[in-house]
Structure formats: structure tokens, C-alpha cells
Design a protein around this motif. Structure first.
Motif, mmCIF file in Angstrom:
data_model
loop_
_atom_site.group_PDB
_atom_site.id
_atom_site.type_symbol
_atom_site.label_atom_id
_atom_site.label_comp_id
_atom_site.label_asym_id
_atom_site.label_seq_id
_atom_site.Cartn_x
_atom_site.Cartn_y
_atom_site.Cartn_z
ATOM 1 N N UNK A 106 1.442 4.196 -0.133
ATOM 2 C CA UNK A 106 0.125 4.034 0.492
ATOM 3 C C UNK A 106 -0.310 5.327 1.158
ATOM 4 N N UNK A 107 -1.610 5.553 1.128
ATOM 5 C CA UNK A 107 -2.149 6.730 1.800
ATOM 6 C C UNK A 107 -2.805 6.312 3.099
ATOM 7 N N UNK A 108 -2.541 7.094 4.131
ATOM 8 C CA UNK A 108 -2.995 6.731 5.453
ATOM 9 C C UNK A 108 -4.507 6.584 5.514
ATOM 10 N N UNK A 109 -5.210 7.509 4.877
ATOM 11 C CA UNK A 109 -6.662 7.470 4.921
ATOM 12 C C UNK A 109 -7.217 6.198 4.315
ATOM 13 N N UNK A 110 -6.607 5.784 3.189
ATOM 14 C CA UNK A 110 -7.081 4.599 2.493
ATOM 15 C C UNK A 110 -6.874 3.351 3.355
ATOM 16 N N UNK A 111 -5.675 3.280 3.941
ATOM 17 C CA UNK A 111 -5.366 2.120 4.782
ATOM 18 C C UNK A 111 -6.294 2.097 6.001
ATOM 19 N N UNK A 112 -6.530 3.271 6.565
ATOM 20 C CA UNK A 112 -7.414 3.366 7.726
ATOM 21 C C UNK A 112 -8.808 2.863 7.405
ATOM 22 N N UNK A 113 -9.310 3.202 6.212
ATOM 23 C CA UNK A 113 -10.632 2.723 5.809
ATOM 24 C C UNK A 113 -10.643 1.209 5.671
ATOM 25 N N UNK A 114 -9.558 0.683 5.104
ATOM 26 C CA UNK A 114 -9.477 -0.771 4.947
ATOM 27 C C UNK A 114 -9.476 -1.457 6.311
ATOM 28 N N UNK A 115 -8.809 -0.832 7.287
ATOM 29 C CA UNK A 115 -8.784 -1.388 8.641
ATOM 30 C C UNK A 115 -10.190 -1.479 9.213
ATOM 31 N N UNK A 116 -11.028 -0.514 8.831
ATOM 32 C CA UNK A 116 -12.390 -0.502 9.355
ATOM 33 C C UNK A 116 -13.287 -1.450 8.572
ATOM 34 N N UNK A 117 -12.741 -2.131 7.569
ATOM 35 C CA UNK A 117 -13.504 -3.151 6.879
ATOM 36 C C UNK A 117 -14.032 -2.714 5.531
ATOM 37 N N UNK A 118 -13.639 -1.538 5.058
ATOM 38 C CA UNK A 118 -14.187 -1.021 3.809
ATOM 39 C C UNK A 118 -13.781 -1.886 2.628
ATOM 40 N N UNK A 119 -12.628 -2.526 2.716
ATOM 41 C CA UNK A 119 -12.140 -3.304 1.586
ATOM 42 C C UNK A 119 -12.655 -4.741 1.606
ATOM 43 N N UNK A 120 -13.305 -5.108 2.680
ATOM 44 C CA UNK A 120 -13.695 -6.510 2.824
ATOM 45 C C UNK A 120 -14.851 -6.860 1.894
#
Lengths: 379, 501
Positions: B487-501
Motif C-alpha cells: 500500500x502507498x501512504x498517499x493513496x490510503x490517506x486519500x481514501x481516509x479523506x473519503x476519495x474512495x467512497x
């Protein structure tokens, strides 16, 4: 950092107890003693301010001492007065430890005492060995159930026990008034609310009548001492006591540790009520021999002060109960000998609590007492 | 305005909190003050803002020695502090909070709130803070509340602003906004002191760094000259490894199976929304997410502390959806709660008592109704020794321990018995590097022994370092899943902010 040690020795070292904390000792022992002292001084000043002359003030304190510990009869009175205070005080202390502020001891004393008296005058012909324990048990159960109402309300609905126990107090006064006029309770041939007399088989036997028929000390003293020991065991040696103390110190942490908060609240309230009920039974079966309106005479409220003064520790409660018993017994003597109103005792009791609640004030009034003790403590 | 501390020594009884500390902060500069918990950072800053007076040494403002008799004088001299724990009145509005103590008043002591609001707006505009002066503080998110604290300091015309662990309560997004505010203040010519124990933050925001250890300045310099490893070594006093050593991922059977789990908050709001989740033996599953996205209710539901509204939880194939916390504990659940002071420990109890808080009922520690205190004490002493709890005696109260040692007490309690499944919530929040390292190694050890491990943390670094599998929680749902190793930190961070929702 210390050098690494084999775990065995380190874990042994960790079992060393630190020397008792000096501050803790001062708070537990020195502050209460000084609080009593200041209260007595302020009591004297109160008398002085209300035009009591100095010799009378001196005489009244001598009478206070004589009336509480000056003779066998005085000691008997002190102990007799201390019993219900200590019993109910233990109940309050148990509640404090479990995080419950039980203001309802007065009502629990009334209900418990009433139940004990009812059992005490019923069951004619029962041997004392069965009748007396039965009457005591009735007092404990009735008081316990009555207090459990507040516990249940708290656990099930969140109703605060301070409010509900105050309300239950009010209900208990009227309930006792009502009960005392019922045919099977009211003494025959009387129009005023007074119960039948407790049968001899249910009385707590007087212990010192072989010396003097007027000595009122009765077997309730064993009840009191046993209760102190049992509550100490319960709080500090049992699982249930650990649960009580944990819930009292941190309800959230107790819940997270898997303890059942609701059950603990109901149990703690029930036990507190049972002790108050025993205090009522102690009065009904050992001192009064009957029930009248308001026979609790404020024991349940004084018991709050006793529990506070005793720092919610069973042995502390015993000592506090004895002190308050002494003040009560001595106060009566004071009234007789010096003509000073017994209300002064109420003032002194209240002052003691004020100073107990303000340890910093006591420390600042007597800095030398604490410094001197510091040196003794180090030696 | 330049402020200099020279030779500051502060003692509490026999303990020296600061020894001969020299520190200088000039206007237009961010000074990072780095140090572990208990290194004396807060004491030093409390000296600077007048709460404590130093035993030795002096404070110079623009080269002239000054002495503060209290915080009021320090504020008057232009020194303001934003405390870690906010000092706001929740039921007051922003403007009311800001003017508290220095209220603009008109005739007959009339409170001139209109002027207060205007002044708050002016500060808002100057620094781009975007805070509504009429909002009630209790309705504001933590990040905005912090801005209110900043406005308070600026309102009192501070030229030196001290931030004490400002990011501890913020989400990653809020941290970014906060850094922009700090940079704005710096560019405006304020002198800033930034206290923290987080290395990456200090490297990002500070211009100059001083490291405090055991009350003394042990090193520092311009930010370009230092790297994270050097700073960590200065701070801890020994080389620190950031990598968690793990054996290769080799999961076993499925241990915990969660299906369609729905959990409500106390006010019946939806907290956890039909979540599916599995944890296998020998696997660490990390749940990343900004706080308040349903993680706490999820944990409470999994540990039996909160009623499940829908769905099932199975443990080793058995339905435990409605099992009590005690029952789960008996099945081998270990739980490191997120709030150690409130729910994890009883601070007034001894270490020994806390060590058996949830296992006191076991036969090892009790017989019938009685506690076996000698057995409890012996086991507690052993656990304290095994888990490196630094204390003189297990009869000391937990309140006397540092945060790191308190957390070790919890870890010792939960892991010193035979466990099968570990749930750890924010296991290292607010801890120093040494303790973090230690607790991480213990968690990995549990995995190595074949336990299933579920970690919930708002520290993305922690999730990245420990997890074999990463789930991202957002608004009560699992919105993304990543392999822990790739996993890449940036990607996970974006998902935390709701980008994947």
C-alpha cells in the motif's frame, strides 16, 4: 537507566511496599484530630458569643467529657449511641466506595426499624434464638429492598440516586405514619401512632444489667463490630468488593473490564440499605422497644457525616461512629450539668465535618503540627 | 520580537525539570522544540509564559531581561500560548470566548459584543482562519476550536506564539490546514515555538530545531542539517529503529468474521453501516480512518460493550454477536482501549489492582468470593517486569506512572495471559518513541504467536508499519482495502479523506 536484572529479582523488588505516605497519614489521622479540636474551640466561642460565661463553658466541656467517657454509665451511653451511627455509616461508606451518594439512610433506617419491630411484636412464643435473628434479618432485608429501589432506578433509567433517595426518605416518613395507625401494628387502646411493644424474645439483650439495671448497653455492639469486620472483608478482600471499588473509582473502566455496572449499583445500594436497616432494627429492638413516628431521629443523616469523617473506611467509620456517639452522650450530660443546649453538639458535629472537608484549611491553621510530624515520619 | 531564554533551571522539590536551558526564538521563524513526554518541554514553556518562575536563569525580550510574576504579565509582554487541552467555554460563542477576560466594554460596563465580533472578523481575514464569530464553540470540530484558541492569542496581540502539541487532536487534513496557518503567522513576523514529539511534523514546519531530553538541550540546528534518524537518536538517547520487524505473512484459519454489522451511537445515529470484516490467525488487520468515522463504536461492538443493531459477529465459527464483554474475555479476547485514562485504567488504583482489572474473577486470582491478593501481587510484579513497566513497586498507583508506562500496564494486563484475538485502539497515542517501539514489538509478537490482531489508529504511519492488511473506514463504512506490504501512504490517506467512497 539501571542495569538489566534477571526478571525474577526485579519482580521480587516490585513487591516491596513503599513506606506509608506521610501526607496520607496526615490526612487520615492528623487532620481529623485537629478538626475535632478546632470544632470544640469554635463551639466554645459560640457559647461565649451567646453570653455564656467562662466558668459555664468550662463546666460544659467537663460535662461533655464526663458524660461520654467519665463513668461506666457514660461509656455505656456512648456505645449505645454509636451503634446505629456506625451501622448506617458503614452503609453510606459502602455506597461512597461504589460511587453512590446515598442520602436515603434515614428512610432505610425507618423502614428497616419498622420491619424489625413488626416481626419483633409478632410471632409470640418463638424462642429468642430464632425470633431475634429473624427480626434483625427483617430489618436488614426491608432496608435493603427499600434502598434497592433507588439503585434500580439508577441502573435502569439513570435517575440520580441523590434525588431518588431524598424522595424515598419523604415517602418513608409518611409510610411509617400510615403503618403505625394500622390495626395490627398500633398499640391497643392508643389513639396516637405508636406500635405494639417488641416481645422479650426479639429484644437485643442488655449486657450490663448485672452491674446496674440502668445500663443500656445491649448486644447490638456485637452486631456493630461484626459489621465493621465483614464490610472490611467485603471491600478489600472479595471480588465483589473489588468490583464495588472499581465501579466507584471509574465506572467506565469498570464497564470496559467486563463488570456489570447495573448489577453492581443495585447490589451496593441494597447492601447499604441493609446496613441502615440493621441500624433501625438496632434501635427498635435494642433501645426503643417500639416504633413511633420519626424514631430514626436523624441517625441516617448523622451517618453521612460519620462516613465522611471515617473516610469511607470501615475502621475509620467505627472510630467516627464512636466519636459521634460520645458527643451525643456527652451532650446530654452537658445540657443537664451546665444548662447548655444540646443543639451546641449539632454545631460542633457540623464544624467537624466542615474542617474535615477542608484539609488545606486545617493545614494552614496548624502548619507546625504537620512539620513536626514530617520529622517524626522520617525517623 | 525576539525572545531568549538563558540558563533556565526549574526544580520541583528534588526533581529538576529543566537544567541550564538556552533557547532563542526570533520573529519570522518557527522554532521546533522536540522532546519525549516528560522531557520538560511543557515546563519550559510554562516558565516562558509566566505560569512558573524559574529557579535560575533569565528571560530576555529583545535583549532586555524581564521577569513575569504571572501569566498576565507574559501576555502583556506579547507571549501567548495555545495549550494542548483547549481552554474554551463550550456554551459561549467564538467571539465571547475570544474576548473573555479582556472584554471590550461600553458605558455602565455594557459588553460590546458587536465590536468583539468585528475584531474577531478582522483577525480572521488577516490570517485566513475562516471561523464564524457567532458559532457556539461546542458545535465546532476540534480543528476549528484550535483556531479559536489561536484567535484568542492573536486578539491579545501576541508576538510570540507557543503551540503545545498542537496536532495531537487533529486529523491529517486539519494538520495540513493548521500548518498553513502557522506559516501565515510566521510570514507575518510572529515568532513561533512549536512543541511536539512527532518527528515528521517538526521537519515539515520548523525552521530551526532544538531537542530537549531529560530537561536539557541535547542538540539541534537548522532544519536542513538534520534528518529524522539523527533527531530520534537525540531525543531518545539511543539509536531508534522505525521499521517493525515482522516474520513473513502466513495467515491461518479465519478467527473473526463480521457480517453486515450495524451499530448505532448513543443518540441512535448510524455509526457503523453494514460492515463486513474478517481477521485470520497470524494476521494484523489495520483500520485506518480519521477519528469519528465509526471506529470507536465498531470496537465497542466487537468487544461486547455496545449493543449490535444488526448483522452477526462470529468467533471461531461461533455466533458471539450478543456475548458480553466478560464472555469474550474468557474466549481469549484482549482489548487495549483507546482512552487509557478513562476506560483502560483506574488511575487511583495500584498497578497490581489494574493488572487484574478484567481477570480478577479467574481462579488464578480468586477463590470463591475471596480475592487472592498475594497471587495477584506476584503475577502483577512478574508482568510489570516482563513488560518493562518502570516503577518502584506494584503498590504504587497508576496515576504516578508516565503515559508510556501506563500503556505498558494495559498491554501487560491484556497480553500476559493466553490470548487468541487482540483489539488495539490507538495503542500508542501520545506516547514517546521508546514506548511506541516497545508496544509495536509486543503487538507483532502476539501475531507471531498466532493471534488475530485488529488495530484501529488515526496515525497512518502506525497502520502502515504494522498491518498485513489495511482497511479504510469512512462514515461508518469500509471504503477501501489494501495489502499491507504494497500500500502507498498517499493513496490510503486519500481514501481516509473519503476519495474512495
Amino acid at each position: 537507566m539501571t542495569d538489566p536484572q534477571p526478571p525474577g529479582t526485579l519482580s521480587d523488588q516490585l513487591l516491596d511496599r513503599a513506606a506509608p505516605d506521610r501526607t496520607a497519614f496526615e490526612d487520615l489521622v492528623v487532620v481529623p484530630i485537629l478538626a475535632v479540636f478546632i470544632a470544640l474551640v469554635l463551639g466554645a466561642l459560640t457559647m461565649f458569643a451567646t453570653n455564656v460565661d467562662l466558668p459555664t463553658i468550662g463546666r460544659s466541656y467537663v460535662a461533655l467529657l464526663e458524660g461520654s467517657v467519665g463513668s461506666l454509665s457514660a461509656i455505656s451511653e456512648t456505645l449505645t449511641a454509636a451503634m446505629p451511627l456506625t451501622l448506617a455509616g458503614l452503609g453510606i461508606a459502602l455506597g461512597f466506595r461504589a460511587g453512590l451518594f446515598n442520602i436515603g439512610a434515614e428512610g432505610q433506617v425507618l423502614i428497616g426499624g419498622m420491619a424489625a419491630v413488626i416481626v419483633g411484636f409478632s410471632f409470640d412464643g418463638l424462642p429468642a434464638a430464632i425470633h431475634l435473628p429473624l427480626a434483625l434479618l427483617a430489618g436488614a432485608i426491608a432496608g435493603g429492598l427499600y434502598a434497592s429501589i433507588a439503585g434500580w432506578l439508577r441502573a435502569a433509567t439513570g435517575a440520580h440516586e441523590v434525588i431518588s433517595t431524598i424522595m424515598l426518605n419523604l415517602i418513608s416518613y409518611r409510610l411509617v405514619d400510615y403503618l403505625l395507625r394500622l390495626d395490627f401494628i398500633q398499640r391497643e387502646g392508643r389513639a396516637d401512632p405508636i406500635s405494639r411493644s417488641v416481645l422479650e424474645t426479639a429484644e437485643l439483650p442488655r449486657l450490663l444489667t448485672w452491674i446496674d439495671a440502668n445500663l443500656r448497653l445491649h448486644a447490638g455492639i456485637f452486631l456493630m463490630l461484626a459489621a465493621v469486620v465483614v464490610i472490611h472483608w467485603l471491600l478489600f478482600r472479595t471480588k465483589l468488593g473489588f468490583e464495588f471499588r472499581a465501579s466507584g473509582a471509574s465506572p467506565d473502566a469498570a464497564r470496559y473490564a467486563g463488570m456489570r455496572a447495573g448489577l453492581i449499583i443495585v447490589l451496593a445500594m441494597g447492601m447499604a440499605g441493609a446496613l441502615a436497616g440493621l441500624a433501625g432494627a438496632n434501635q427498635g429492638l435494642g433501645v426503643l422497644g417500639r416504633a413511633t413516628p420519626g424514631f430514626s431521629a436523624g441517625i441516617g443523616f448523622d451517618a453521612i457525616a460519620v462516613a465522611l469523617l471515617g473516610r469511607s473506611h470501615p475502621y475509620g467509620v467505627l472510630l467516627a461512629g464512636l466519636l459521634f456517639g460520645a458527643l451525643e452522650a456527652g451532650g446530654r450530660q452537658m445540657q443537664v450539668d451546665a444548662g447548655v443546649s444540646i443543639d451546641l453538639i449539632g454545631i460542633i458535629q457540623a464544624l467537624i465535618i466542615v474542617f474535615i472537608a477542608a484539609p488545606l484549611l486545617v493545614r494552614s491553621l496548624f502548619p507546625w503540627a504537620f512539620r513536626k510530624l514530617a520529622k517524626v515520619g522520617r525517623e | 520580537m525576539d525572545v531568549e531564554l538563558r540558563g533556565i533551571t526549574k526544580r520541583f522539590g528534588s526533581v529538576t525539570a529543566n537544567r541550564d536551558v538556552d533557547l532563542k526564538v526570533t520573529s519570522g521563524e518557527v522554532l521546533g522544540l522536540l522532546g519525549e513526554n516528560g522531557a520538560g518541554k511543557s515546563t519550559l514553556m510554562n516558565v516562558l509564559c509566566g505560569l512558573y518562575s524559574a529557579d535560575e536563569g533569565e528571560i530576555l525580550i529583545d535583549g532586555k531581561p524581564v521577569a513575569f510574576a504571572g501569566p498576565g504579565e507574559a501576555i502583556a509582554a506579547g507571549i501567548g500560548m495555545v495549550h494542548q487541552h483547549f481552554m474554551l467555554i463550550p456554551v459561549f460563542t467564538v467571539a465571547e470566548n475570544v474576548v473573555l477576560g479582556v472584554e471590550p466594554t461600553g458605558r455602565f460596563d455594557h459588553l460590546d459584543l458587536r465590536r468583539a465580533r468585528e475584531q474577531v472578523r478582522a483577525i480572521n481575514d488577516d490570517y485566513g482562519l475562516e471561523v464564524d464569530p457567532d458559532a457556539l464553540v461546542e458545535n465546532l470540530p476540534v480543528g476549528i476550536q484550535q483556531r479559536v484558541e489561536i484567535i484568542k492569542v492573536l486578539f491579545r496581540s501576541a508576538d510570540v506564539v507557543i503551540f503545545d502539541e498542537p496536532t495531537a487532536v487533529l486529523t491529517p487534513q486539519e494538520v495540513e490546514d493548521f500548518f498553513n496557518i502557522v506559516k501565515g503567522l510566521r510570514d507575518d513576523g510572529k515568532a513561533i515555538v512549536f512543541i511536539t514529539h512527532k518527528l515528521n511534523e517538526i521537519l515539515e514546519i520548523a525552521d530551526r530545531i532544538s531537542v530537549l531530553r531529560a530537561g536539557e538541550i541535547v542538540g539541534g540546528g537548522e532544519v536542513g542539517e538534520l534528518n529524522a534518524a539523527e533527531l530520534a537518536e537525540l531525543m531518545v538517547g539511543r539509536p531508534v529503529s522505525f521499521d517493525v520487524k515482522k516474520t513473513p505473512f502466513d495467515p491461518g484459519e479465519v478467527l473473526l468474521e463480521v457480517e453486515d454489522l450495524t451499530v448505532l451511537r448513543d443518540n441512535d445515529d448510524l455509526a457503523v453501516d453494514r460492515i463486513d470484516l474478517t481477521v485470520r490467525r497470524g494476521e494484523i488487520v489495520g483500520i485506518a480512518g480519521v477519528q469519528g468515522n465509526g471506529q470507536s463504536p465498531l470496537i465497542e461492538a466487537l468487544t461486547g460493550l455496545r449493543r449490535v443493531a444488526g448483522g452477526t459477529v462470529r468467533f471461531k465459527g461461533r455466533d458471539i454477536t450478543h456475548a458480553s464483554a466478560r464472555d469474550r474475555h474468557k474466549m481469549g479476547f484482549a482489548h487495549i482501549p483507546e482512552d487509557r485514562q478513562r476506560t483502560g485504567l483506574i488511575p487511583a488504583f495500584t498497578i497490581a489492582e489494574n493488572m487484574v482489572l478484567d481477570s480478577y474473577y479467574e481462579d488464578r486470582f480468586s477463590a470463591g468470593p475471596n480475592m487472592r491478593w498475594s497471587a495477584v501481587n506476584a503475577a502483577a510484579a512478574q508482568a510489570a517486569a516482563d513488560f518493562d513497566v518502570r516503577t518502584k513497586s506494584v503498590f504504587n498507583t497508576v496515576a504516578t506512572l508516565s503515559g508510556g508506562n501506563q500503556q505498558k500496564v494495559i498491554v501487560a494486563r491484556e497480553l500476559s495471559r493466553d490470548t487468541e484475538f487482540l483489539i488495539a485502539a490507538q495503542p500508542t497515542r501520545g506516547l514517546d518513541i521508546g514506548s511506541i517501539e516497545y508496544i509495536h514489538s509486543r503487538i507483532v509478537e502476539a501475531r507471531e504467536e498466532g493471534d488475530g490482531v485488529l488495530i484501529v489508529s488515526s496515525e497512518l504511519d502506525e497502520i502502515m508499519a504494522l498491518s498485513d492488511r489495511i482497511l479504510v473506514m469512512f462514515k461508518g463504512r469500509i471504503v477501501a482495502e489494501y495489502d499491507g506490504a504494497s500500500a502507498e501512504k498517499g493513496v490510503v490517506g486519500l481514501a481516509m479523506a473519503g476519495a474512495a467512497a
